[in-house]
Design a protein around this motif. Structure first.
Motif, PDB file in Angstrom:
ATOM      1  N   UNK A 161       0.815  -1.233   0.000  1.00  0.00           N
ATOM      2  CA  UNK A 161       0.000   0.000   0.000  1.00  0.00           C
ATOM      3  C   UNK A 161       0.839   1.269   0.000  1.00  0.00           C
ATOM      4  N   UNK A 162       1.965   1.203  -0.703  1.00  0.00           N
ATOM      5  CA  UNK A 162       2.811   2.375  -0.848  1.00  0.00           C
ATOM      6  C   UNK A 162       3.973   2.423   0.108  1.00  0.00           C
ATOM      7  N   UNK A 163       3.975   1.579   1.133  1.00  0.00           N
ATOM      8  CA  UNK A 163       5.080   1.564   2.086  1.00  0.00           C
ATOM      9  C   UNK A 163       6.363   1.078   1.445  1.00  0.00           C
ATOM     10  N   UNK A 164       6.199   0.063   0.504  1.00  0.00           N
ATOM     11  CA  UNK A 164       7.344  -0.472  -0.209  1.00  0.00           C
ATOM     12  C   UNK A 164       8.192  -1.366   0.670  1.00  0.00           C
ATOM     13  N   UNK A 165       9.433  -1.521   0.283  1.00  0.00           N
ATOM     14  CA  UNK A 165      10.347  -2.363   1.022  1.00  0.00           C
ATOM     15  C   UNK A 165      11.658  -2.498   0.275  1.00  0.00           C
ATOM     16  N   UNK A 166      12.507  -3.381   0.787  1.00  0.00           N
ATOM     17  CA  UNK A 166      13.767  -3.622   0.120  1.00  0.00           C
ATOM     18  C   UNK A 166      13.597  -4.593  -1.056  1.00  0.00           C
ATOM     19  N   UNK A 167      14.612  -4.660  -1.921  1.00  0.00           N
ATOM     20  CA  UNK A 167      14.570  -5.562  -3.070  1.00  0.00           C
ATOM     21  C   UNK A 167      14.671  -7.004  -2.581  1.00  0.00           C
ATOM     22  N   UNK A 168      13.715  -7.829  -3.072  1.00  0.00           N
ATOM     23  CA  UNK A 168      13.697  -9.239  -2.711  1.00  0.00           C
ATOM     24  C   UNK A 168      14.096 -10.053  -3.935  1.00  0.00           C
ATOM     25  N   UNK A 169      15.073 -10.907  -3.798  1.00  0.00           N
ATOM     26  CA  UNK A 169      15.498 -11.792  -4.897  1.00  0.00           C
ATOM     27  C   UNK A 169      15.161 -13.220  -4.526  1.00  0.00           C
ATOM     28  N   UNK A 170      14.496 -13.933  -5.463  1.00  0.00           N
ATOM     29  CA  UNK A 170      14.091 -15.301  -5.205  1.00  0.00           C
ATOM     30  C   UNK A 170      14.431 -16.170  -6.426  1.00  0.00           C
ATOM     31  N   UNK A 171      14.942 -17.334  -6.175  1.00  0.00           N
ATOM     32  CA  UNK A 171      15.212 -18.285  -7.255  1.00  0.00           C
ATOM     33  C   UNK A 171      13.952 -19.123  -7.473  1.00  0.00           C
ATOM     34  N   UNK A 172      13.471 -19.116  -8.698  1.00  0.00           N
ATOM     35  CA  UNK A 172      12.203 -19.782  -9.029  1.00  0.00           C
ATOM     36  C   UNK A 172      12.482 -21.244  -9.382  1.00  0.00           C
ATOM     37  N   UNK A 173      11.656 -22.099  -8.870  1.00  0.00           N
ATOM     38  CA  UNK A 173      11.793 -23.537  -9.198  1.00  0.00           C
ATOM     39  C   UNK A 173      11.634 -23.747 -10.694  1.00  0.00           C
ATOM     40  N   UNK A 174      12.290 -24.803 -11.219  1.00  0.00           N
ATOM     41  CA  UNK A 174      12.284 -25.073 -12.671  1.00  0.00           C
ATOM     42  C   UNK A 174      10.874 -25.194 -13.207  1.00  0.00           C
ATOM     43  N   UNK A 175       9.980 -25.816 -12.454  1.00  0.00           N
ATOM     44  CA  UNK A 175       8.632 -26.049 -12.960  1.00  0.00           C
ATOM     45  C   UNK A 175       7.809 -24.794 -13.072  1.00  0.00           C
ATOM     46  N   UNK A 176       8.242 -23.699 -12.451  1.00  0.00           N
ATOM     47  CA  UNK A 176       7.493 -22.451 -12.494  1.00  0.00           C
ATOM     48  C   UNK A 176       8.177 -21.392 -13.355  1.00  0.00           C
ATOM     49  N   UNK A 177       9.408 -21.694 -13.829  1.00  0.00           N
ATOM     50  CA  UNK A 177      10.181 -20.688 -14.538  1.00  0.00           C
ATOM     51  C   UNK A 177       9.538 -20.275 -15.848  1.00  0.00           C
ATOM     52  N   UNK A 178       8.984 -21.215 -16.567  1.00  0.00           N
ATOM     53  CA  UNK A 178       8.402 -20.909 -17.877  1.00  0.00           C
ATOM     54  C   UNK A 178       7.232 -19.953 -17.721  1.00  0.00           C
ATOM     55  N   UNK A 179       6.393 -20.188 -16.700  1.00  0.00           N
ATOM     56  CA  UNK A 179       5.239 -19.314 -16.497  1.00  0.00           C
ATOM     57  C   UNK A 179       5.681 -17.921 -16.103  1.00  0.00           C
ATOM     58  N   UNK A 180       6.722 -17.856 -15.308  1.00  0.00           N
ATOM     59  CA  UNK A 180       7.231 -16.545 -14.914  1.00  0.00           C
ATOM     60  C   UNK A 180       7.792 -15.825 -16.121  1.00  0.00           C
TER      61      UNK A 180
END
Length: 836
Positions: free
Chosen positions: A23-42
């Motif tokens: 809601x506008x507060x924001x935050x720090x940058x989050x980095x996440x490694x996506x599982x192989x089975x979800x990478x194509x959709x991303x």
């Protein structure tokens, strides 16, 4: 799913970077490694439009569901500009627009001006749910605000610590230059109530008699009475205890001023100046039996002669009254007086009478001597045509003025001690003995030399002095400066009714007494004229207080007590109540501290006395230099006495009996021993209050706690008949007393509670006005014990030099948080004003 700003997607490493919108507060940058089975959709979602862009994300560990369907996002830097926040593209440097501070969560006006310190602002191409963007920073905007506020709090705490340390250091430095006067004043009540006493003929219905015990525990050393022996039980006379108790009861219950010198008027030393031409020397020719000069022989002219010249004629025998001769034709006019040249020879014998006066009164700034020289006034004694009668008014004026002279008070103290005061005193100047002079006694002998003032006709004398710079009486007697309703019982004025605070009737059948006189008794001190009928209007008290005795032997410590001077009510800056502290307006006006100065003649009436005098509870043993022990320079003075001290913790017990008291009168008696019970019941103060016993109260001695026990009461029926015993109810008696005290009296109780409390003042700084700062005390004890500069510097004296003022310095109100005053040294007198 949560709204996020998708920053980047790297298919090869399957690394997704995003920032939560929150809601506008924001935050720090989050980095996440996506599982192989979800990478194509991303990859499919991120390929829909250029990043960064708003999307919705659900992530659990490497399992990621992403939908990128929101508006495009521009990473911006934020800058404050004229009440708005400007957003600039970090990539292209373009101005993207302006937003209100509160629209991006910055509601603190001060922080809103520092947006560049937060981090990047991710601006949405169009609002999402009313949100225009979010902040890219660790913990979001709320995290940044927490960190800023924490840093602020830490900085404020550090600043407060530094400020507190600086304030403490400043206060410590200031404390070196301030002192607390040993006494203060509880204001007089605006009215008191008088009533007929119960009498002693019978124990009346509804009245009580009985007994109780009082235990005193000393909280500061107690000055043992004369004759006390160390290692034996200590005994303090019941009369001494009763005096202290009655004095407190008068304040607590609204009693009269039992001990009051209504005729007292102080006297003051004249300002340094050459005497007016009406003044001349004279020799006493005729005196009355009481030392009143009836006739004098005038001396004319008066010539001032150096001590060296007079000593050359008389040697060590030089004294007041010595006769000399010299050639007066060589006299020179200097500083509005005649002086004999230093090369003129002076012979022993002749018709010139010498007057030697105390050299201690001569100060470098006076006009009456040159630096390094002592001049004595010499007058040529006239013949029979110079005889003059002395007016009765001159004698009366002189008596009032001399009453405050230091030597007169010392003489009386010497006589009270059973010693013979010296008739002659040496005159020394700068360590050299000049001759001798008669001691100031307040009376004269034939042959005495003095200053006189010729009256307007020149045929008589209407003024007397012992020196060129002498003393003058104030104006406005004590009786006129205290409320008439507080004058001692029985009332002396006639009038109808018993209206409190005005006048009371002279009724032969019935006395009207204040609460204290009804309880402790009253003596008729009114003088009767030769033709008046004698009337007995004294009244015996209803309270008997036995000796206060220690239950066990007490070891006493001998000590030489510092001198105690007489009270000085003439110090108007302390003793009088006034509204204006300004000094005298003109050079000829009296300093405004004096009784009779200009403020007493402004039409508002005489300035009243401030109230009843009380000494602070201030244990002198906590002081670096205890003020109750005589210092080296004081050991030869008459006021130093060999006394003995009982240590703090000493316990004394006494037995009190009473008769024919009402419940409220009994409550007042109990409350006087334990005043904290009364003020607490009245809701004024809560805490232990202390009393004073024995001598040395001005020096902090004799503070004690009192407790009442073994209270037993009887009514007439229970004592002499078969009625049931009366159950003692001290709480009810005290409550009855509190309810009976007029509001005008209880209005003074906050001040009374302050002066009776143990911790109102810092005992380490209690001293009579010092003449040096505290660090200099050990290096110059004599100078430290000289209050002259303070009383001169706070006297309300007119100062002609611009910028230099000497306004009156009042004592603080006893209920005030700071009771200290500024120390005035001799060197400070030329620096201007002094005070709080």
């Amino acid at each position: 799913m949560a709204e996020v700003v998708v920053l980047s997607w790297e298919p090869q490493s399957r690394l997704l970077a995003y920032v939560p919108v929150d809601t506008g507060n924001g935050g720090g940058v989050v980095s996440v490694t996506v599982a192989e089975g979800f990478a194509a959709a991303v990859s499919e979602q991120c390929a829909k439009a250029p990043l960064p862009r708003v999307g919705e994300l659900e992530a659990k560990d490497e399992f990621v569901l992403l939908e990128v369907s929101g508006p495009a996002v521009t990473r911006c830097s934020a800058r404050w500009h004229r009440g708005q926040i400007r957003l600039w593209s970090r990539v292209r440097g373009d101005l993207m627009g302006e937003v209100r501070a509160d629209a991006v969560g910055l509601t603190d006006p001060e922080l809103a001006q520092q947006p560049e310190r937060i981090g990047s602002f991710l601006l949405f191409a169009e609002p999402v749910g009313g949100v225009v963007g979010c902040w890219e920073c660790d913990g979001g905007l709320s995290g940044w605000l927490r960190r800023v506020r924490a840093r602020r709090a830490e900085a404020a705490a550090e600043k407060a610590i530094r400020r507190a340390a600086a304030d403490a250091e400043q206060a410590q430095e200031e404390a070196k230059r301030r002192f607390i006067n040993p006494y203060t004043f509880v204001p007089f009540p605006a009215a008191i109530e008088r009533a007929a006493p119960a009498g002693h003929h019978a124990l009346a219905e509804g009245r009580l008699c009985g007994t109780f015990r009082v235990r005193f525990e000393c909280t500061s050393p107690l000055q043992a009475p004369e004759g006390a022996v160390s290692g034996q039980r200590l005994r303090l006379a019941g009369a001494s205890v009763k005096g202290s108790v009655r004095s407190l009861h008068e304040t607590l219950a609204g009693g009269c001023l039992r001990v009051l010198d209504e005729e007292f008027v102080p006297s003051y030393r004249d300002a340094a100046a050459v005497p007016a031409e009406q003044w001349t020397l004279a020799v006493v020719e005729e005196v009355a039996r009481d030392g009143q000069p009836l006739a004098v022989r005038l001396c004319d002219p008066v010539v001032w002669v150096r001590a060296e010249q007079l000593r050359g004629a008389w040697g060590r025998q030089l004294a007041t009254g010595s006769r000399v001769s010299f050639d007066p034709s060589r006299k020179v006019d200097n500083l509005d007086r005649y002086e004999l040249p230093d090369d003129e020879r002076v012979e022993c014998g002749g018709d010139w009478a010498v007057l030697l006066t105390d050299a201690g009164a001569r100060r470098p700034e006076t006009k009456l001597k040159k630096p390094g020289s002592y001049f004595a006034a010499c007058g040529r004694v006239g013949g029979d045509d110079a005889l003059r009668e002395v007016a009765e008014s001159a004698w009366q004026e002189f008596r009032r003025a001399v009453a405050g002279a230091r030597e007169v008070t010392k003489q009386r103290a010497t006589e009270r001690a059973g010693e013979v005061p010296p008739g002659w005193l040496p005159v020394t100047f700068r360590g050299q003995e000049i001759g001798s002079r008669k001691a100031v006694t307040g009376s004269f002998d034939r042959g005495d030399v003095l200053w006189v003032r010729r009256d307007g006709s020149g045929e008589g004398v209407d003024g007397l002095r012992l020196a060129a710079i002498w003393r003058h009486a104030g104006a406005g007697p004590m009786g006129s400066r205290v409320p008439a309703h507080l004058h001692a019982c029985p009332p002396r004025q006639e009038g109808a009714g018993a209206s409190v605070g005005t006048q009371w009737p002279e009724v032969e059948e019935e006395l009207l007494l204040c609460p204290s006189c009804r309880l402790f008794g009253a003596a008729d001190t009114m003088a009767r004229g030769a033709g008046e009928t004698a009337r007995q209007r004294a009244y015996a008290g209803h309270v008997r207080i036995g000796d206060a005795v220690s239950p066990t032997p007490v070891e006493l410590t001998p000590f030489r007590r510092a001198p105690l001077g007489a009270p000085r009510p003439g110090a108007g800056q302390f003793y009088l109540r006034y509204d204006n502290t300004a000094p005298a307006a003109t050079r000829t006006a009296l300093p405004t501290r004096e009784w009779g100065a200009q403020p007493d003649t402004t039409g508002k009436g005489l300035r009243p006395v401030r109230g009843r005098k009380f000494y602070w509870h201030a244990d002198p043993t906590v002081q670096d230099v205890p003020r109750h022990i005589a210092r080296g320079h004081q050991l030869k003075t008459k006021g130093v006495e060999e006394r003995a001290l009982a240590p703090a913790g000493t316990v004394l017990e006494c037995h009190v009996t009473f008769d024919n008291l009402s419940e409220s009168e009994l409550g007042g008696l109990l409350a006087t021993f334990q005043p904290d019970r009364a003020v607490a019941a009245a809701g004024i103060a809560d805490g232990p209050l202390r009393l004073h016993l024995g001598g040395g109260k001005p020096l902090g001695l004799g503070s004690c706690r009192a407790s009442v026990s073994e209270l037993r009461v009887w009514s007439a029926r229970s004592r002499y008949g078969d009625a049931d015993p009366v159950t003692a109810e001290p709480g009810r008696y005290v409550a009855a007393f509190v309810g009976s005290v007029p509001a005008e009296v209880t209005a003074t109780w906050p001040a009374l509670a302050a002066v009776l409390a143990a911790d109102t003042v810092d005992p380490a700084r209690v001293w009579y006005p010092p003449g040096a700062h505290w660090p200099d005390q050990r290096n110059g004890e004599k100078r430290f014990d000289e209050p002259f500069a303070f009383f001169v510097g706070t006297s309300g004296m007119h100062m002609a030099t611009k910028g230099k003022k000497r306004p009156l310095q009042p004592l603080p109100d006893p209920t005030g948080p700071d009771q200290s005053l500024t120390i005035v040294r001799s060197k400070d007198l030329d620096k201007g004003s002094h005070g709080r």
